[in-house]
Design an enzyme around this catalytic site. Structure first.
Site, PDB file in Angstrom:
ATOM      1  CG  HIS A 222     -19.268 -84.512  43.855  1.00  0.00           C
ATOM      2  ND1 HIS A 222     -20.212 -85.368  44.422  1.00  0.00           N
ATOM      3  CD2 HIS A 222     -19.532 -83.694  42.978  1.00  0.00           C
ATOM      4  CE1 HIS A 222     -21.231 -85.284  43.708  1.00  0.00           C
ATOM      5  NE2 HIS A 222     -20.830 -84.426  42.680  1.00  0.00           N
TER       6      HIS A 222
ATOM      7  CG  HIS B 265     -11.693 -72.651  32.824  1.00  0.00           C
ATOM      8  ND1 HIS B 265     -11.885 -71.973  31.763  1.00  0.00           N
ATOM      9  CD2 HIS B 265     -10.828 -71.816  33.395  1.00  0.00           C
ATOM     10  CE1 HIS B 265     -11.296 -70.753  31.752  1.00  0.00           C
ATOM     11  NE2 HIS B 265     -10.285 -70.840  32.812  1.00  0.00           N
TER      12      HIS B 265
ATOM     13  NE  ARG C 171      -7.193 -71.133  32.518  1.00  0.00           N
ATOM     14  CZ  ARG C 171      -7.755 -71.902  31.574  1.00  0.00           C
ATOM     15  NH1 ARG C 171      -7.895 -71.090  30.603  1.00  0.00           N
ATOM     16  NH2 ARG C 171      -7.910 -73.154  31.549  1.00  0.00           N
TER      17      ARG C 171
ATOM     18  CG  HIS D 141     -15.966 -72.514  34.704  1.00  0.00           C
ATOM     19  ND1 HIS D 141     -15.035 -71.308  34.172  1.00  0.00           N
ATOM     20  CD2 HIS D 141     -16.176 -73.072  33.427  1.00  0.00           C
ATOM     21  CE1 HIS D 141     -14.894 -71.256  33.065  1.00  0.00           C
ATOM     22  NE2 HIS D 141     -15.459 -72.204  32.445  1.00  0.00           N
TER      23      HIS D 141
END
Length: 376
Positions: free
Chosen positions: A225, A304, A277, A229
């Site tokens: 894996h 995040h 964002r 962030h």
């Protein structure tokens, strides 16, 4: 049928106002997702009302969707040049995106219209200071100035006054006792002596240097894996080897793999889209599948993004979001969570938790003060 001043029919106007009222209530209840939903319904009924866009912009600010907030605030100002909250919220979004000159221009507009608004004046001064500081840094930038201030401090020559009763390092070392004392000292809302602060900062700086030097060696071939962030990339073909080559010891750029690792977000539909964002992108389940297949990974874990349950599993189980801050900023009402990876297959087990009482200090006060100016 009669039309309102904004061009909507009387019936549409009333329906839109009803949607706005519902959205306002959801906003007050800190259910920002539903607030955004009903502001959107109000806009669909009446797309010429600046207040609807302005209110949705504020809801987007609360959920840190700064790109969407910027777009809505800009639309509000276009619809009504006198809508001062639109300028304020556009400035707030630009500040969050690091676009300080654009933010300063709007703060200047707000201050001129409301010269007695102390908060607006404070934001203008804060933003103006940052703009000047950035200009100064660009003017004097050279290789020598890239050295950390830690390298030039004479920490040992600093003296600790006799009346200081707070935690101190033992022979310059951060010990368990020091950390426990420091935690209690901060809980009591007291200030650490500047020498101790510099000593701690110096230790952290050395650790960060070691971490940067070692981080590329920690990516084991057995790892199934990938943890980041933000999320995945604005383009296909990025490999783990490419990630290893990223220079992490710097300020994040506005684009590229490092930027994407910090700021991108998953989306339910395939492909990529413009980021909510205002930086990087949003990526779909097909993007996740290709990245995992190319890099022989099972899934990615990222953070995040506030999630009501503290975590969320998307992209057919291949993209996991975990968010460990419950009731984020004392206003989101979400649970926190962390992941425990167990077994040879590193199967994730989720642990949820709620908020606990904290010292009487405003959470993220530096950020919350940017989100002033209420709804209408």
């Amino acid at each position: 049928m009669a039309e309102g001043a904004d061009g909507a029919s009387g019936e549409q106007h009333d329906q839109a106002e009803g949607m706005k009222a519902k959205a306002n209530q959801y906003f007050k209840d800190k259910d920002y997702d539903n607030a955004i939903k009903y502001y959107t319904l109000a806009i669909e009924l009446n797309s010429e009302n600046a207040i609807y866009y302005g209110n949705r912009s504020l809801a987007y600010l609360r959920t840190e969707c700064y790109g969407y907030a910027l777009s809505d605030a800009t639309k509000a100002v276009e619809l009504d040049k006198k809508y001062i909250k639109g300028y304020y919220r556009r400035a707030t979004a630009n500040m969050a995106l690091g676009k300080f000159k654009a933010a300063l221009k709007d703060y200047d507009t707000v201050v001129k219209v409301k010269p007695n608004d102390k908060d607006a004046k404070m934001k203008y001064q804060e933003c103006n200071k940052i703009v000047k500081q950035k200009a100064f840094e660009r003017a004097i930038a050279n290789d020598e100035l890239k050295r950390s201030v830690v390298d030039s401090l004479d920490i040992e020559s600093m003296t600790i006054e006799d009346d200081y009763t707070g935690p101190k390092l033992e022979d310059g070392k951060v010990t368990l006792k020091f950390m426990k004392d420091l935690m209690q000292w901060f809980k009591d809302q007291k200030k650490l002596h500047r020498k101790c602060a510099y000593q701690v900062r110096s230790c952290c700086f050395l650790i960060s240097r070691l971490a940067v030097a070692q981080c590329n060696r920690e990516m084991s071939g057995l790892q199934r894996h990938k943890i980041m962030h933000g999320g995945l990339f604005s383009e296909d073909g990025i490999t783990l080897e490419d990630i290893k080559k990223i220079d992490r010891n710097r300020q994040p750029p506005d684009s590229g793999p490092m930027c994407d690792l910090l700021w991108s977000d998953p989306q339910p539909q395939n492909g990529r889209s413009i980021s909510k964002r205002g930086v990087s992108c949003q990526f779909g389940p097909d993007v996740t599948s290709r990245f995992l297949e190319e890099n022989k990974l099972d899934y990615i874990i990222r953070s995040h993004e506030v999630k009501p349950e503290g975590y969320e599993i998307t992209h057919n189980g291949k993209c996991i979001t975990v968010f460990s801050a419950p009731n984020y900023c004392d206003q989101m009402g979400n649970q926190g969570a962390y992941i425990h990876l167990t077994g040879s297959d590193l199967k994730p087990i989720f642990h949820q938790f709620k908020t606990v009482p904290h010292p009487n200090v405003k959470p993220m006060a530096y950020a919350n003060s940017l989100l002033q100016m209420g709804m209408m």
